[in-house]
Scaffold this motif. Structure first.
Motif, mmCIF file in Angstrom:
data_model
loop_
_atom_site.group_PDB
_atom_site.id
_atom_site.type_symbol
_atom_site.label_atom_id
_atom_site.label_comp_id
_atom_site.label_asym_id
_atom_site.label_seq_id
_atom_site.Cartn_x
_atom_site.Cartn_y
_atom_site.Cartn_z
ATOM 1 N N ILE A 15 0.844 -1.204 0.000
ATOM 2 C CA ILE A 15 0.000 0.000 0.000
ATOM 3 C C ILE A 15 0.874 1.248 0.000
ATOM 4 O O ILE A 15 0.594 2.224 -0.710
ATOM 5 C CB ILE A 15 -0.956 -0.015 1.213
ATOM 6 C CG1 ILE A 15 -1.992 -1.121 1.029
ATOM 7 C CG2 ILE A 15 -1.637 1.328 1.400
ATOM 8 C CD1 ILE A 15 -2.812 -1.403 2.273
ATOM 9 N N GLY A 16 1.945 1.219 0.788
ATOM 10 C CA GLY A 16 2.853 2.364 0.834
ATOM 11 C C GLY A 16 3.501 2.634 -0.513
ATOM 12 O O GLY A 16 3.591 3.788 -0.949
ATOM 13 N N MET A 17 3.958 1.590 -1.193
ATOM 14 C CA MET A 17 4.579 1.776 -2.504
ATOM 15 C C MET A 17 3.567 2.285 -3.531
ATOM 16 O O MET A 17 3.901 3.130 -4.372
ATOM 17 C CB MET A 17 5.204 0.465 -2.985
ATOM 18 C CG MET A 17 6.453 0.076 -2.240
ATOM 19 S SD MET A 17 7.777 1.271 -2.369
ATOM 20 C CE MET A 17 8.219 1.072 -4.069
ATOM 21 N N LEU A 18 2.349 1.771 -3.464
ATOM 22 C CA LEU A 18 1.304 2.248 -4.365
ATOM 23 C C LEU A 18 1.028 3.738 -4.145
ATOM 24 O O LEU A 18 0.939 4.516 -5.103
ATOM 25 C CB LEU A 18 0.024 1.436 -4.169
ATOM 26 C CG LEU A 18 -1.151 1.818 -5.042
ATOM 27 C CD1 LEU A 18 -0.862 1.476 -6.497
ATOM 28 C CD2 LEU A 18 -2.406 1.123 -4.584
ATOM 29 N N MET A 19 0.929 4.131 -2.884
ATOM 30 C CA MET A 19 0.671 5.540 -2.575
ATOM 31 C C MET A 19 1.855 6.418 -2.968
ATOM 32 O O MET A 19 1.661 7.540 -3.453
ATOM 33 C CB MET A 19 0.329 5.699 -1.103
ATOM 34 C CG MET A 19 -0.988 5.066 -0.724
ATOM 35 S SD MET A 19 -1.399 5.282 0.981
ATOM 36 C CE MET A 19 -2.061 6.926 0.913
ATOM 37 N N THR A 25 3.516 10.570 -9.239
ATOM 38 C CA THR A 25 3.032 10.935 -10.574
ATOM 39 C C THR A 25 2.131 12.167 -10.539
ATOM 40 O O THR A 25 2.012 12.871 -11.544
ATOM 41 C CB THR A 25 2.266 9.782 -11.233
ATOM 42 O OG1 THR A 25 1.163 9.413 -10.409
ATOM 43 C CG2 THR A 25 3.167 8.584 -11.447
ATOM 44 N N GLN A 26 1.521 12.441 -9.404
ATOM 45 C CA GLN A 26 0.630 13.601 -9.267
ATOM 46 C C GLN A 26 1.257 14.701 -8.408
ATOM 47 O O GLN A 26 0.549 15.488 -7.774
ATOM 48 C CB GLN A 26 -0.700 13.163 -8.630
ATOM 49 C CG GLN A 26 -1.442 12.113 -9.400
ATOM 50 C CD GLN A 26 -1.898 12.613 -10.753
ATOM 51 O OE1 GLN A 26 -2.314 13.750 -10.899
ATOM 52 N NE2 GLN A 26 -1.803 11.754 -11.752
ATOM 53 N N ARG A 27 2.578 14.783 -8.375
ATOM 54 C CA ARG A 27 3.270 15.692 -7.459
ATOM 55 C C ARG A 27 3.073 17.175 -7.777
ATOM 56 O O ARG A 27 3.399 18.031 -6.959
ATOM 57 C CB ARG A 27 4.748 15.362 -7.406
ATOM 58 C CG ARG A 27 5.497 15.586 -8.690
ATOM 59 C CD ARG A 27 6.909 15.045 -8.610
ATOM 60 N NE ARG A 27 7.638 15.253 -9.838
ATOM 61 C CZ ARG A 27 7.618 14.443 -10.880
ATOM 62 N NH1 ARG A 27 6.885 13.351 -10.823
ATOM 63 N NH2 ARG A 27 8.308 14.706 -11.960
ATOM 64 N N ALA A 28 2.534 17.502 -8.928
ATOM 65 C CA ALA A 28 2.301 18.906 -9.279
ATOM 66 C C ALA A 28 1.118 19.489 -8.508
ATOM 67 O O ALA A 28 1.047 20.705 -8.328
ATOM 68 C CB ALA A 28 2.076 19.049 -10.774
ATOM 69 N N SER A 29 0.212 18.641 -8.052
ATOM 70 C CA SER A 29 -0.957 19.142 -7.322
ATOM 71 C C SER A 29 -0.767 18.926 -5.823
ATOM 72 O O SER A 29 0.055 18.123 -5.383
ATOM 73 C CB SER A 29 -2.224 18.419 -7.781
ATOM 74 O OG SER A 29 -2.179 17.064 -7.400
ATOM 75 N N ASP A 30 -1.539 19.661 -5.050
ATOM 76 C CA ASP A 30 -1.461 19.528 -3.590
ATOM 77 C C ASP A 30 -1.919 18.154 -3.128
ATOM 78 O O ASP A 30 -1.370 17.605 -2.172
ATOM 79 C CB ASP A 30 -2.315 20.603 -2.908
ATOM 80 C CG ASP A 30 -1.703 21.995 -3.050
ATOM 81 O OD1 ASP A 30 -0.475 22.078 -3.289
ATOM 82 O OD2 ASP A 30 -2.439 22.980 -2.930
ATOM 83 N N VAL A 35 -0.770 12.656 -0.892
ATOM 84 C CA VAL A 35 -0.726 11.201 -1.055
ATOM 85 C C VAL A 35 0.704 10.696 -0.900
ATOM 86 O O VAL A 35 0.950 9.662 -0.297
ATOM 87 C CB VAL A 35 -1.333 10.780 -2.411
ATOM 88 C CG1 VAL A 35 -1.101 9.311 -2.688
ATOM 89 C CG2 VAL A 35 -2.812 11.097 -2.447
ATOM 90 N N LEU A 36 1.658 11.445 -1.428
ATOM 91 C CA LEU A 36 3.068 11.092 -1.287
ATOM 92 C C LEU A 36 3.482 11.093 0.181
ATOM 93 O O LEU A 36 4.154 10.166 0.654
ATOM 94 C CB LEU A 36 3.918 12.075 -2.092
ATOM 95 C CG LEU A 36 5.384 11.795 -2.279
ATOM 96 C CD1 LEU A 36 5.591 10.517 -3.063
ATOM 97 C CD2 LEU A 36 6.054 12.950 -2.987
ATOM 98 N N ALA A 37 3.059 12.096 0.932
ATOM 99 C CA ALA A 37 3.387 12.172 2.351
ATOM 100 C C ALA A 37 2.733 11.026 3.126
ATOM 101 O O ALA A 37 3.363 10.430 4.018
ATOM 102 C CB ALA A 37 2.949 13.518 2.917
ATOM 103 N N ILE A 38 1.501 10.699 2.806
ATOM 104 C CA ILE A 38 0.832 9.590 3.478
ATOM 105 C C ILE A 38 1.523 8.277 3.140
ATOM 106 O O ILE A 38 1.673 7.396 3.993
ATOM 107 C CB ILE A 38 -0.668 9.560 3.121
ATOM 108 C CG1 ILE A 38 -1.360 10.792 3.695
ATOM 109 C CG2 ILE A 38 -1.337 8.296 3.622
ATOM 110 C CD1 ILE A 38 -2.773 10.998 3.205
#
Length: 56
Positions: A15-19, A25-30, A35-38
């Motif tokens: 789950i962590g790797m998926l998140m 891939t969506q790092r341009a948006s908040d 999601v990256l931090a979670i």
């Protein structure tokens, strides 16, 4: 099924790797950064879980 520590660790890491992947891939948006931090927190929770099994 989730009483086996190997299953719990595998699920947390998966789950962590998926998140992490989705967040990266969506790092341009908040939302992507959130999601990256979670995902990082979920990956760290696998370490905390393993320490809990070893010491508690």
């Amino acid at each position: 099924m989730m009483d086996n520590p190997l299953n719990v660790m595998t699920a947390l890491i998966g789950i962590g790797m998926l998140m992490l992947g989705v967040g990266y891939t969506q790092r341009a948006s908040d939302a992507g950064v959130a999601v990256l931090a979670i995902g990082v927190l979920v990956m760290l929770s696998s370490l905390v879980y393993r320490l809990y099994l070893a010491f508690g």
